[in-house]
Scaffold this motif. Structure first.
Motif, PDB file in Angstrom:
ATOM      1  N   ILE A  81       8.427   2.020  50.828  1.00  0.00           N
ATOM      2  CA  ILE A  81       9.081   1.442  49.642  1.00  0.00           C
ATOM      3  C   ILE A  81      10.588   1.372  49.849  1.00  0.00           C
ATOM      4  N   LEU A  82      11.182   2.454  50.358  1.00  0.00           N
ATOM      5  CA  LEU A  82      12.639   2.473  50.556  1.00  0.00           C
ATOM      6  C   LEU A  82      13.065   1.403  51.560  1.00  0.00           C
ATOM      7  N   ALA A  83      12.274   1.224  52.611  1.00  0.00           N
ATOM      8  CA  ALA A  83      12.606   0.187  53.599  1.00  0.00           C
ATOM      9  C   ALA A  83      12.480  -1.193  52.969  1.00  0.00           C
ATOM     10  N   ARG A  84      11.425  -1.366  52.181  1.00  0.00           N
ATOM     11  CA  ARG A  84      11.202  -2.667  51.519  1.00  0.00           C
ATOM     12  C   ARG A  84      12.367  -3.024  50.604  1.00  0.00           C
ATOM     13  N   GLU A  85      12.885  -2.036  49.882  1.00  0.00           N
ATOM     14  CA  GLU A  85      13.959  -2.271  48.914  1.00  0.00           C
ATOM     15  C   GLU A  85      15.348  -2.059  49.521  1.00  0.00           C
ATOM     16  N   GLU A  86      15.403  -1.785  50.844  1.00  0.00           N
ATOM     17  CA  GLU A  86      16.673  -1.523  51.539  1.00  0.00           C
ATOM     18  C   GLU A  86      17.444  -0.385  50.873  1.00  0.00           C
ATOM     19  N   LEU A  87      16.730   0.721  50.617  1.00  0.00           N
ATOM     20  CA  LEU A  87      17.328   1.876  49.952  1.00  0.00           C
ATOM     21  C   LEU A  87      17.286   3.126  50.827  1.00  0.00           C
ATOM     22  N   MET A  88      16.914   2.952  52.095  1.00  0.00           N
ATOM     23  CA  MET A  88      16.777   4.113  52.967  1.00  0.00           C
ATOM     24  C   MET A  88      18.131   4.769  53.191  1.00  0.00           C
ATOM     25  N   ASP A  89      18.149   6.083  53.059  1.00  0.00           N
ATOM     26  CA  ASP A  89      19.367   6.852  53.319  1.00  0.00           C
ATOM     27  C   ASP A  89      18.995   7.947  54.306  1.00  0.00           C
ATOM     28  N   VAL A  94      14.921  11.877  49.222  1.00  0.00           N
ATOM     29  CA  VAL A  94      15.152  10.740  48.334  1.00  0.00           C
ATOM     30  C   VAL A  94      15.681  11.302  47.008  1.00  0.00           C
ATOM     31  N   VAL A  95      16.677  10.611  46.455  1.00  0.00           N
ATOM     32  CA  VAL A  95      17.315  11.082  45.219  1.00  0.00           C
ATOM     33  C   VAL A  95      17.040  10.068  44.108  1.00  0.00           C
ATOM     34  N   LEU A  96      16.417  10.529  43.030  1.00  0.00           N
ATOM     35  CA  LEU A  96      16.157   9.675  41.869  1.00  0.00           C
ATOM     36  C   LEU A  96      17.106  10.069  40.743  1.00  0.00           C
ATOM     37  N   MET A  97      17.581   9.091  39.982  1.00  0.00           N
ATOM     38  CA  MET A  97      18.480   9.376  38.860  1.00  0.00           C
ATOM     39  C   MET A  97      18.144   8.446  37.698  1.00  0.00           C
ATOM     40  N   SER A 106      19.751   1.939  29.450  1.00  0.00           N
ATOM     41  CA  SER A 106      19.208   2.884  30.425  1.00  0.00           C
ATOM     42  C   SER A 106      19.581   2.424  31.836  1.00  0.00           C
ATOM     43  N   VAL A 107      19.926   3.372  32.703  1.00  0.00           N
ATOM     44  CA  VAL A 107      20.295   3.067  34.092  1.00  0.00           C
ATOM     45  C   VAL A 107      19.411   3.898  35.021  1.00  0.00           C
ATOM     46  N   ALA A 108      18.863   3.253  36.039  1.00  0.00           N
ATOM     47  CA  ALA A 108      18.028   3.955  37.029  1.00  0.00           C
ATOM     48  C   ALA A 108      18.657   3.771  38.406  1.00  0.00           C
ATOM     49  N   ARG A 109      18.642   4.824  39.212  1.00  0.00           N
ATOM     50  CA  ARG A 109      19.195   4.735  40.565  1.00  0.00           C
ATOM     51  C   ARG A 109      18.286   5.454  41.543  1.00  0.00           C
ATOM     52  N   VAL A 110      18.224   4.923  42.759  1.00  0.00           N
ATOM     53  CA  VAL A 110      17.532   5.580  43.876  1.00  0.00           C
ATOM     54  C   VAL A 110      18.516   5.657  45.023  1.00  0.00           C
ATOM     55  N   ARG A 113      21.839   3.887  44.397  1.00  0.00           N
ATOM     56  CA  ARG A 113      21.906   2.455  44.140  1.00  0.00           C
ATOM     57  C   ARG A 113      21.047   2.066  42.940  1.00  0.00           C
ATOM     58  N   THR A 114      21.558   1.171  42.131  1.00  0.00           N
ATOM     59  CA  THR A 114      20.880   0.784  40.900  1.00  0.00           C
ATOM     60  C   THR A 114      19.575   0.049  41.200  1.00  0.00           C
ATOM     61  N   VAL A 115      18.522   0.436  40.499  1.00  0.00           N
ATOM     62  CA  VAL A 115      17.207  -0.186  40.678  1.00  0.00           C
ATOM     63  C   VAL A 115      16.596  -0.428  39.310  1.00  0.00           C
ATOM     64  N   ASN A 116      15.441  -1.084  39.265  1.00  0.00           N
ATOM     65  CA  ASN A 116      14.755  -1.237  37.991  1.00  0.00           C
ATOM     66  C   ASN A 116      13.842  -0.027  37.754  1.00  0.00           C
ATOM     67  N   VAL A 117      13.443   0.146  36.489  1.00  0.00           N
ATOM     68  CA  VAL A 117      12.645   1.319  36.130  1.00  0.00           C
ATOM     69  C   VAL A 117      11.281   1.286  36.821  1.00  0.00           C
ATOM     70  N   GLY A 118      10.766   0.075  37.057  1.00  0.00           N
ATOM     71  CA  GLY A 118       9.477  -0.038  37.736  1.00  0.00           C
ATOM     72  C   GLY A 118       9.478   0.630  39.098  1.00  0.00           C
ATOM     73  N   LEU A 119      10.601   0.546  39.802  1.00  0.00           N
ATOM     74  CA  LEU A 119      10.683   1.187  41.119  1.00  0.00           C
ATOM     75  C   LEU A 119      10.688   2.703  40.983  1.00  0.00           C
ATOM     76  N   LEU A 120      11.355   3.216  39.938  1.00  0.00           N
ATOM     77  CA  LEU A 120      11.315   4.669  39.691  1.00  0.00           C
ATOM     78  C   LEU A 120       9.878   5.119  39.452  1.00  0.00           C
ATOM     79  N   LYS A 121       9.136   4.324  38.691  1.00  0.00           N
ATOM     80  CA  LYS A 121       7.729   4.666  38.424  1.00  0.00           C
ATOM     81  C   LYS A 121       6.925   4.665  39.717  1.00  0.00           C
TER      82      LYS A 121
END
Length: 578
Positions: A81-89, A94-97, A106-110, A113-121
């Motif tokens: 998922i992180l590779a797909r969304e270019e969020l790999m660190d 992995v850090v969720l916020m 509402s603000v979601a981050r992975v 970096r800002t993401v949509n809530v669906g990705l947090l789920k």
């Protein structure tokens, strides 16, 4: 594994920074101290509802952040998922916020970096399971049941073989579908493609031909003007006039003079040589102009032919592509399509025979897969019922419902009918439970939540530990409706489960709490008129005192009982390890 949890301005929590290790983690405290609020914060973090009522009074926003260490079977899925969304660190974390502001935003981050809530789920479902909040129970989602059963049944190899056949069949059916569609309007297509291919092939276009023709057209159309200019040049260079000698004569005289000069003054030999070169160059120019003049063609017929050819090229490029290579490619493709259509009938017959063979193979592989699943389901059911027996739910029953769907285009089975299939086989699977005698087996999703459900989930989790890839499990209200003796059993099972998962348990039962490897006490305080939640790590005497308070009023008797409970738990764990 959840390693850090940071909460700020969330309900009555002003600031909370917690660090966790592996194993069984216990949270205790009086009712209303804030244990459930911590769980609410985690639920919001992994994509739950972000309610503005979570924002602490006089604060602008509520904030929750968690750090997960990736070291189990979940790592591959999270990385995907992180590779797909270019969020790999950091590949090991992995850090969720999640933040909710008082005005409702509402603000979601992975990983910052800002993401949509669906990705947090999506990520949260891979990282943590919360038992006690029905909407986050993966076991209550029938779509997850087949995957859990397959991992328990260890059918990875036959499932892979089945999927190879399945994808081969899909590719074959795709080609077959294209051929049948092409054949349906074959006559019209053949006529069109034949005309196009023959028109292009007849033209025999060559790359760059159009550019050469345009240059030839310009020469033919301007032949008179070109000849006139060439003749004028020759006249000046070679012929001259009564009044003016030819340029070559003048340059020749100059060359002779400079040659004589160089004989006297050797330092000017170079000038004499340059004059000779100039004379030679003029001779070359005269020769070139004469040749050009001879080639100038006064040919109206050839001009018409060139114009006609250019018109044809323009017409073809306008119809089939912007240039000659594109037109030729179009013609080749048209010829291939013709070959495909004209040979479609034979190819369709061949593919239909191959399809029948693949369907038979798929039926054998799918049938074997179903048998393994049904066998594993029966074994799993017995194991779960034994777990439930330990948890004083002796009458509870567990079953797995298998369904198939008829499909005229499906795989053939023994009775001659055909059934639908997908990449997972034929089976539609759902876990069923009958918690009480006489109620019959019902879908898990329809079983009411509460302590009974939590124990049921604990039994399921213990049996399916090897199949469950979610690394962190949170059990809330698991002690509802059970006494001290069952509490010890539940505690031991949670400890067993924590050998393969990180397990959090919110409890009021000291018999359960004594199994914890980390013990957190949640307290509610009032400071300067504001209610606050504080969490303290308990160990040694502080933990003994908390366990004593959970048993009743602190005194010699409850302290002794708490100590005995700790000793009993240690002995049970020791025996389990043998």
């Amino acid at each position: 594994m959840l390693t850090e949890l940071h909460i700020q301005n969330f309900a009555i929590i002003d600031k909370l920074d917690l660090r966790f290790g592996p194993g069984l983690i216990i949270l205790t405290g009086e009712t209303g101290a804030g244990k459930s609020i911590i769980l609410d914060a985690v639920v919001m973090l992994i994509g739950g509802k972000a309610d503005t009522t979570f924002v602490r009074t006089e604060s602008d926003a509520a904030f929750v952040e968690a750090v997960f260490q990736l070291k189990g079977p979940e790592k591959e899925a999270v990385h995907e998922i992180l590779a797909r969304e270019e969020l790999m660190d950091d590949p090991n974390y992995v850090v969720l916020m999640r933040e909710v502001r008082k005005e409702g935003r509402s603000v979601a981050r992975v990983n910052g970096r800002t993401v949509n809530v669906g990705l947090l789920k999506e990520l949260g479902a891979l990282l943590i399971d919360i038992h006690g909040q029905a909407e986050h129970l993966s076991l209550l989602d029938p779509r997850a049941h087949l995957g859990l059963l397959d991992r328990y049944a260890e059918v990875a190899k036959p499932l892979t073989e089945y999927r190879q056949t399945y994808h081969a069949l899909l590719n074959l059916r795709r080609e077959l579908g294209d051929l049948r569609k092409a054949q349906a309007d074959a006559d019209r297509r053949i006529e069109t493609l034949t005309y196009q291919a023959e028109e292009i092939e007849a033209a025999k276009l060559k790359a760059g031909e159009d550019e050469q023709l345009r240059k030839e057209r310009d020469r033919l159309a301007n032949a008179e003007s070109l000849a006139k200019n060439a003749q004028e040049a020759l006249a000046v260079l070679e012929e001259g006039s009564p009044e003016t000698p030819a340029a070559t004569d003048l340059v020749g005289q100059a060359a002779q003079a400079l040659a004589a000069l160089a004989k006297i003054d050797e330092g000017q030999v170079e000038l004499a040589n340059q004059a000779e070169v100039m004379l030679d160059t003029m001779s070359d120019i005269i020769h070139g102009v004469r040749n050009y003049l001879e080639e100038i063609e006064f040919n109206p017929k050839r001009l018409d032919e060139v114009e006609e050819r250019l018109d044809l090229i323009h017409s073809l490029t306008r119809k089939y592509g912007g240039n000659i290579p594109a037109v030729n490619a179009y013609g080749e493709d048209a010829r291939k399509q013709l070959e495909t259509i004209t040979g479609a009938a034979d190819r369709i017959d061949e593919l239909e025979m191959q399809e029948a063979k693949l369907l038979e193979k798929l039926a054998r592989q799918g049938g074997a897969l179903s048998e393994k699943r049904k066998s594993a389901a029966a074994e799993m059911g017995k194991g779960i019922e034994l777990e439930l027996d330990d948890l004083k739910m002796a009458s509870a029953q567990f079953g797995v419902d298998f369904q198939t769907r008829p499909d005229l285009n499906g795989a053939p089975i023994a009775d001659g009918t055909r059934i639908a299939f997908d990449q997972n086989g034929f089976d539609r699977v759902e876990f069923l439970v009958a918690p009480n005698p006489g109620e019959g087996l019902k879908p898990l999703a329809k079983i009411a939540s509460g302590g009974e459900t939590s124990r049921l989930m604990l039994g399921l989790k213990n049996v399916m530990a090897r199949a469950d890839e979610v690394p962190a499990l949170i059990f809330d209200e698991i002690d509802q409706g059970i006494g001290g003796r069952v509490g010890m059993v539940v505690g031991q099972k949670l400890w067993n489960l924590s050998r393969t998962h990180q397990v959090f348990c919110v409890t009021h039962l000291p018999q359960l709490a004594v199994f914890g490897e980390q013990h957190y006490q949640v307290q509610k305080l009032v400071d300067k008129g504001r209610t606050l939640t504080r969490v303290e790590v308990l160990d040694g005497e502080a933990r003994l005192l908390e366990l004593s308070q959970m048993l009743g009023e602190v005194g010699e008797g409850t302290l002794r009982s708490a100590h005995e409970l700790l000793q009993t738990a240690r002995q049970m764990i020791k025996e389990t390890k043998k």
